[in-house]
Scaffold this motif. Structure first.
Motif, mmCIF file in Angstrom:
data_model
loop_
_atom_site.group_PDB
_atom_site.id
_atom_site.type_symbol
_atom_site.label_atom_id
_atom_site.label_comp_id
_atom_site.label_asym_id
_atom_site.label_seq_id
_atom_site.Cartn_x
_atom_site.Cartn_y
_atom_site.Cartn_z
ATOM 1 N N MET A 121 0.818 -1.216 0.000
ATOM 2 C CA MET A 121 0.000 0.000 0.000
ATOM 3 C C MET A 121 0.846 1.257 0.000
ATOM 4 S SD MET A 121 -3.237 -0.176 -0.369
ATOM 5 C CE MET A 121 -3.592 1.509 0.115
ATOM 6 N N ASN A 122 2.159 1.110 0.187
ATOM 7 C CA ASN A 122 3.038 2.282 0.177
ATOM 8 C C ASN A 122 2.984 3.035 -1.143
ATOM 9 O OD1 ASN A 122 3.984 2.046 2.807
ATOM 10 N ND2 ASN A 122 5.640 0.655 2.231
ATOM 11 N N VAL A 123 2.628 2.358 -2.230
ATOM 12 C CA VAL A 123 2.559 3.070 -3.512
ATOM 13 C C VAL A 123 1.448 4.111 -3.485
ATOM 14 C CG1 VAL A 123 3.546 1.139 -4.815
ATOM 15 C CG2 VAL A 123 1.054 1.340 -4.592
ATOM 16 N N PHE A 124 0.430 3.924 -2.641
ATOM 17 C CA PHE A 124 -0.631 4.923 -2.493
ATOM 18 C C PHE A 124 -0.291 5.934 -1.401
ATOM 19 C CE2 PHE A 124 -3.015 1.497 -4.523
ATOM 20 C CZ PHE A 124 -3.794 2.193 -5.434
ATOM 21 N N LEU A 125 0.335 5.483 -0.325
ATOM 22 C CA LEU A 125 0.571 6.345 0.828
ATOM 23 C C LEU A 125 1.816 7.213 0.688
ATOM 24 C CD1 LEU A 125 -0.252 3.805 3.695
ATOM 25 C CD2 LEU A 125 -1.799 5.314 2.436
ATOM 26 N N ASP A 126 2.615 6.935 -0.325
ATOM 27 C CA ASP A 126 3.861 7.666 -0.518
ATOM 28 C C ASP A 126 3.600 9.146 -0.790
ATOM 29 O OD1 ASP A 126 6.808 7.620 -0.963
ATOM 30 O OD2 ASP A 126 6.239 8.248 -2.979
ATOM 31 N N ASP A 127 4.358 10.017 -0.119
ATOM 32 C CA ASP A 127 4.385 11.442 -0.418
ATOM 33 C C ASP A 127 3.045 12.151 -0.175
ATOM 34 O OD1 ASP A 127 5.858 13.697 -1.154
ATOM 35 O OD2 ASP A 127 5.134 13.632 -3.218
ATOM 36 N N VAL A 128 2.277 11.705 0.819
ATOM 37 C CA VAL A 128 1.064 12.434 1.185
ATOM 38 C C VAL A 128 1.352 13.270 2.428
ATOM 39 C CG1 VAL A 128 -0.401 10.624 0.215
ATOM 40 C CG2 VAL A 128 0.134 10.595 2.648
ATOM 41 N N ASP A 129 0.504 14.223 2.696
ATOM 42 C CA ASP A 129 0.667 15.088 3.866
ATOM 43 C C ASP A 129 0.647 14.220 5.129
ATOM 44 O OD1 ASP A 129 0.455 16.876 5.972
ATOM 45 O OD2 ASP A 129 -0.961 18.188 4.934
ATOM 46 N N ARG A 141 -10.964 10.178 2.567
ATOM 47 C CA ARG A 141 -10.360 11.498 2.668
ATOM 48 C C ARG A 141 -8.965 11.509 2.035
ATOM 49 N NH1 ARG A 141 -10.725 11.973 7.854
ATOM 50 N NH2 ARG A 141 -12.670 13.184 7.816
ATOM 51 N N LEU A 142 -8.170 10.505 2.345
ATOM 52 C CA LEU A 142 -6.801 10.441 1.840
ATOM 53 C C LEU A 142 -6.773 10.355 0.317
ATOM 54 C CD1 LEU A 142 -3.859 10.268 2.962
ATOM 55 C CD2 LEU A 142 -4.077 7.788 2.775
ATOM 56 N N GLY A 143 -7.730 9.628 -0.242
ATOM 57 C CA GLY A 143 -7.745 9.440 -1.682
ATOM 58 C C GLY A 143 -8.249 10.622 -2.474
ATOM 59 N N LEU A 144 -9.053 11.481 -1.861
ATOM 60 C CA LEU A 144 -9.652 12.593 -2.599
ATOM 61 C C LEU A 144 -9.162 13.965 -2.150
ATOM 62 C CD1 LEU A 144 -13.358 11.329 -2.834
ATOM 63 C CD2 LEU A 144 -11.540 11.129 -4.536
ATOM 64 N N HIS A 145 -8.431 14.025 -1.036
ATOM 65 C CA HIS A 145 -7.942 15.300 -0.513
ATOM 66 C C HIS A 145 -6.826 15.847 -1.397
ATOM 67 C CE1 HIS A 145 -6.281 18.246 2.290
ATOM 68 N NE2 HIS A 145 -7.355 18.078 3.049
ATOM 69 N N PRO A 146 -6.770 17.181 -1.610
ATOM 70 C CA PRO A 146 -5.694 17.774 -2.417
ATOM 71 C C PRO A 146 -4.297 17.501 -1.868
ATOM 72 C CG PRO A 146 -7.427 19.381 -1.987
ATOM 73 C CD PRO A 146 -7.765 18.179 -1.176
ATOM 74 N N ASP A 147 -4.180 17.227 -0.553
ATOM 75 C CA ASP A 147 -2.882 16.922 0.035
ATOM 76 C C ASP A 147 -2.674 15.423 0.245
ATOM 77 O OD1 ASP A 147 -2.185 19.628 0.205
ATOM 78 O OD2 ASP A 147 -3.232 19.850 2.122
ATOM 79 N N GLY A 148 -3.634 14.631 -0.230
ATOM 80 C CA GLY A 148 -3.495 13.179 -0.169
ATOM 81 C C GLY A 148 -2.838 12.679 -1.445
ATOM 82 N N PHE A 149 -3.291 11.511 -1.915
ATOM 83 C CA PHE A 149 -2.687 11.021 -3.159
ATOM 84 C C PHE A 149 -3.527 11.364 -4.388
ATOM 85 C CE2 PHE A 149 -4.785 7.188 -1.336
ATOM 86 C CZ PHE A 149 -5.617 6.801 -2.376
ATOM 87 N N ALA A 150 -4.590 12.163 -4.197
ATOM 88 C CA ALA A 150 -5.419 12.586 -5.325
ATOM 89 C C ALA A 150 -4.624 13.262 -6.437
ATOM 90 C CB ALA A 150 -6.537 13.514 -4.841
ATOM 91 N N PRO A 151 -3.648 14.152 -6.134
ATOM 92 C CA PRO A 151 -2.894 14.773 -7.233
ATOM 93 C C PRO A 151 -2.118 13.777 -8.081
ATOM 94 C CG PRO A 151 -2.625 16.037 -5.213
ATOM 95 C CD PRO A 151 -3.302 14.751 -4.831
ATOM 96 N N ARG A 152 -1.880 12.573 -7.559
ATOM 97 C CA ARG A 152 -1.144 11.563 -8.327
ATOM 98 C C ARG A 152 -2.072 10.614 -9.089
ATOM 99 N NH1 ARG A 152 1.688 7.919 -5.659
ATOM 100 N NH2 ARG A 152 0.981 8.296 -3.531
ATOM 101 N N VAL A 153 -3.389 10.782 -8.926
ATOM 102 C CA VAL A 153 -4.334 9.928 -9.645
ATOM 103 C C VAL A 153 -4.585 10.538 -11.019
ATOM 104 C CG1 VAL A 153 -6.642 8.929 -9.649
ATOM 105 C CG2 VAL A 153 -5.395 9.164 -7.492
ATOM 106 N N ARG A 154 -4.182 9.823 -12.053
ATOM 107 C CA ARG A 154 -4.260 10.364 -13.407
ATOM 108 C C ARG A 154 -5.700 10.495 -13.897
ATOM 109 N NH1 ARG A 154 0.599 9.997 -16.231
ATOM 110 N NH2 ARG A 154 -0.506 11.263 -17.764
ATOM 111 N N ASN A 155 -6.586 9.635 -13.457
ATOM 112 C CA ASN A 155 -7.997 9.679 -13.870
ATOM 113 C C ASN A 155 -8.886 10.048 -12.680
ATOM 114 O OD1 ASN A 155 -7.413 7.152 -12.685
ATOM 115 N ND2 ASN A 155 -9.183 6.195 -13.692
ATOM 116 N N LEU A 156 -8.500 11.124 -11.995
ATOM 117 C CA LEU A 156 -9.176 11.512 -10.759
ATOM 118 C C LEU A 156 -10.661 11.788 -10.978
ATOM 119 C CD1 LEU A 156 -9.000 12.183 -7.751
ATOM 120 C CD2 LEU A 156 -8.382 14.532 -8.389
#
Length: 261
Positions: A121-129, A141-156
């Motif tokens: 799961m580190n591939v999702f949790l990497d580099d989040v606030d 929250r983590l998946g959709l928050h601007p400081d979560g991994f949402a900015p790394r989701v290409r098809n957000l």
């Protein structure tokens, strides 16, 4: 003030979109009896409360509330997942998550809070606030928050268009105020990404909605499955779901294998 049993049952019937006759037919009782229960003219027996709750697909926690409202003791236990009484279930979850490596998998509670996760799961949790990783970690929250991994989701936009209605259905189906607050919160995140248009239509060739995420210069593509405990009789276990991610292309399969090695 606590609601009487009749009002509670009527609320659940409305939530399920059933008439009194519909519920009566499903529960094999008379519509007159259902009416008398809802208006308070009849106090249902313990077995009748459970029968009606079963037909209304009432969550176990709410079934306890129905029993209390009718004057009966609750019957469904609720314990922390690491309680000794749930040891077998806890061990089973750990085996499932470890056995899914090198692919990501996690266990969530009914509010989308993280219970357990495997190393992948580190591939999702990497580099989040780091603030978003303070317990309890909420994966919606983590998946959709601007400081979560949402900015790394290409098809957000596609992912949001899938997750938000799913969460809305949970709110409608349970009436849970915590889920309702979470929905209102994540719904507002769309403004941070300029999310004002419609999501792209999924590719008909995909077997499920893919999640495309960047990880340290690479693009990974996943689809996921959800597993729950069948016929759970414990409130905690009823709310536990295992989300397992599978590689959707060969490049992701190779990269995850390389990361594990």
């Amino acid at each position: 003030m606590d609601q009487p049993i009749g009002e509670l049952l009527r609320d659940w019937r409305y939530r399920r979109g059933l008439t009194q006759l519909d519920l009566a037919l499903q529960a094999d009782v008379s519509a007159r009896h259902v009416s008398f229960v809802e208006t308070g003219r009849t106090i249902p027996s313990r077995s009748m409360v459970l029968r009606l709750a079963e037909q209304l697909d009432v969550p176990l926690r709410a079934r306890n509330r129905l029993l209390l409202a009718a004057g009966y003791a609750p019957i469904y236990p609720e314990r922390p997942l690491d309680d000794s009484g749930l040891g077998k279930a806890y061990e089973a979850l750990q085996r499932i998550l470890r056995g899914h490596e090198p692919y990501p998998a996690l266990a969530l509670d009914r509010h989308w809070n993280l219970l357990l996760a495997n190393n992948a799961m580190n591939v999702f949790l990497d580099d989040v606030d780091p603030a978003l990783l303070e317990p309890p970690v909420n994966m919606m929250r983590l998946g959709l928050h601007p400081d979560g991994f949402a900015p790394r989701v290409r098809n957000l936009a596609q992912v949001r268009a899938f997750l938000l209605p799913r969460l809305a259905r949970q709110v409608a189906g349970t009436g849970d105020p915590e889920l309702s607050a979470l929905y209102e919160e994540v719904l507002a995140y769309g403004d941070a990404f300029g999310d004002h248009g419609e999501a792209p239509v999924p590719d008909p060739a995909d077997i499920a909605l893919p999640v495309r995420i960047t990880y340290r210069g690479h693009e990974l593509c996943f689809f996921s499955t959800i597993t729950t405990f069948g016929a759970a009789f414990d409130i905690t276990l009823e709310g536990v779901a295992v989300e397992a991610y599978f590689p959707a292309d060969e490049a992701t399969t190779r990269l995850l294998g390389d990361l594990r090695r």
